[in-house]
Design an enzyme around this catalytic site. Sequence first.
Site, mmCIF file in Angstrom:
data_model
loop_
_atom_site.group_PDB
_atom_site.id
_atom_site.type_symbol
_atom_site.label_atom_id
_atom_site.label_comp_id
_atom_site.label_asym_id
_atom_site.label_seq_id
_atom_site.Cartn_x
_atom_site.Cartn_y
_atom_site.Cartn_z
ATOM 1 C CG ASP A 1 2.653 0.388 7.799
ATOM 2 O OD1 ASP A 1 2.338 -0.133 6.718
ATOM 3 O OD2 ASP A 1 1.846 0.547 8.730
ATOM 4 C CG HIS B 1 0.401 3.119 12.301
ATOM 5 N ND1 HIS B 1 -0.872 2.659 12.441
ATOM 6 C CD2 HIS B 1 0.905 2.512 11.199
ATOM 7 C CE1 HIS B 1 -1.127 1.791 11.459
ATOM 8 N NE2 HIS B 1 -0.059 1.680 10.712
ATOM 9 C CD GLU C 1 -3.049 -1.502 5.423
ATOM 10 O OE1 GLU C 1 -3.040 -2.584 6.029
ATOM 11 O OE2 GLU C 1 -2.702 -0.438 5.962
ATOM 12 C CD GLU C 2 -1.698 2.342 7.571
ATOM 13 O OE1 GLU C 2 -2.389 1.849 8.484
ATOM 14 O OE2 GLU C 2 -0.515 2.036 7.359
ATOM 15 C CG HIS D 1 -0.487 0.042 2.521
ATOM 16 N ND1 HIS D 1 -0.247 1.231 3.183
ATOM 17 C CD2 HIS D 1 -0.166 -0.934 3.395
ATOM 18 C CE1 HIS D 1 0.201 0.964 4.404
ATOM 19 N NE2 HIS D 1 0.272 -0.332 4.558
#
Lengths: 342, 343
Positions: free
Chosen positions: B173, B312, B201-202, B63
């Site tokens: 990420d 994150h 995606e998140e 992603h």
Amino acid sequence: MDYAQLASELGSACGPSGYEDAAREKIAEYLSPYADEIKTDAMGNIIAMRRCGKQGARCLMLCAHMDEVGFVVTGHERGYLRFACLGGVDARMLPACEMRVLTPEPLYGVVDVMPVHALTKDEQGKPLPADKLFIDVGLSQEQAEQLVPPGTPVVYGGGVQRLGAEMLCGKAMDDRSCAAIIIKLMEALKGAELDMDLCCLISTQEELGTRGAVTGAYSVSPDWAIVLDVTHAETPDAPKHRTFKSGGGAAIGVGPNFNKRLTDAIIGTAKECGLEYQLEVISGNSGTDAWPIQVSRSGVAAALVSLPLKYMHSPVETLKISDAENIIELLTKFILRAGEVL
Amino acid sequence: MLDTLKTLCYLSGVSGAEDEVRDYILERVMPHADELFSDAMGNLIVFKKGAKTPERRLMLCAHMDEVGLIVTGYTDDGYLRFDCVGGIDRRVLIGKRVYAGADRLDGVIGIKAYHLVDRDEEERVPKVDELYIDIGCTDRQQAERTVCLGERCVFYDSIVEFGDGFLKAKAIDDRVGCAAMVKLIESELPCDAYFAFTTQEEVGTRGAKTAAYGVRPDVTLVLEGTTATDVPDIGEGKRICSAGDGVVIPFMDGGTLYDRQLYAVLTRIADENGIKHQTKRRIAGGTDAAAVQRSRAGVRTAAIACAVRNIHSPASVGKISEFEDLLRLARLFMEELARGDSD
């Protein structure tokens, strides 16, 4: 070099309380052209004297502290560094914070965060105290023990940058922003005829309880002292009645810690020169170097001039450049006429 | 691989605003792709021919989006109010630098001085709607002119190699997965493959859902960044995986029970080729696999990931050698599929 450049350069130097060497070197470098004598005492204070050449002249001391809040390594676990705070740090801003570990060859580190899933519902949203946080320097336990002995100082990572056109933002603006003001002030007064000796005390360990100023004031033994420090500027989350306006000019301290005559003379200069200022009423201990200086030897007439600063003791301390320029102008004008008004 | 990753980490791509990332990837892969298209969700899908055409259609998936902030309002004195896009532990926001809006203006998330914090306040972390971004504006009008509502903010992007082979950056990420796919597309492939660079995606594997529908894969390998749990204080029972302990091959996470045969294949080829690997020791998190696996009539799906500390957050940290190993293992998996013996 203009004020903003100088403050950025001083702020980017590292000098947590008790480990001020790099900051001291930088400040001494910029201050020495304006001093007749410059020395460092046993506490690490810089004492820079500019004589007026007149017999029996009295002495006005300008004081700002060189130390910044920071951290010190206390141990190792799984290669991570345990640490304690040097000065008052709100640990709630530490998770995922970048750090500079001040080994001879400084190391980069970040404060690692416990992932959310590892926390109970109760723990989520609860701050982690500093003793439950660790600095990740990407080393194994063995490497960390070898490279980063206990007692190694640490400061916030990052330097100083502009925020918008008018603000300056970074670590250590408390109180390098005021050390820079003193240097610019001495530059402005270069060659001017004065009625008194001027002494700059750039003190150490203020954040641990105004310790450097104790010995600094003793050895200078001034008649008057103007302490330059930062005070709290307005932010959306801070109480209005305990904060001052960024852009409102110097905050001048009023209360038992300050000599009324000296303070009134500074306020008088501001009024006459049409310079904006604000009054900061402090009912007792100002928490600044003015507190020990006032009772040094047989007493010193002290005043406090503060620069409003947002997010004090964080990596993103923020000030308005015009406030610093206001203070430089105010004190330059005050010192030029101090012989008449004091 | 490392340079590509660093470049990708620098770019802004908060969920729903992945344009910068997509544009960069497009530029990189265009000369090497046999076919490429973007769908209505903003996914970038690249097809490249390899030495063989396997019986089963293969899709690799990573992603493009990252967690970040979105501007929701202004205060009268010129600060920005914001909300989080994707799962962000609000504790990592305080006292951090951000880039605000499309013009990447410098901003900071401040907090009042410690001196003004009372004991009760110190016991709790401010809620996101109590936090604000300072971009140096002094009133509402100025702030409104400077950054629009809905604009995204990303974490400050210092990218640093440190310690014993670690990288710190934002958005590892899943730019690590994107970087690996770009490198694969730029090389000769053992077999034909579709590469889905997905969006959103998140916020719930939204892009992967339509990408998988469009590509119709038989087999999918998801490349990801996953939560490392290396902090000393964490209980042993709560550890998932560690940066430095090898590429992560999960058998299960919060969203997916991975295909057992593919899981076995991945661990076997990692062993055979001396690639250090680990699995998730605790069931947590999720990936695009959840959306892909249940697309149309179902897709056999596996994943490999890099363990990322402080995922994150502005300061995610991964082991550089594992980024390389992720790429190696993905390529080995394609070779295995090309040989047709991965059943």
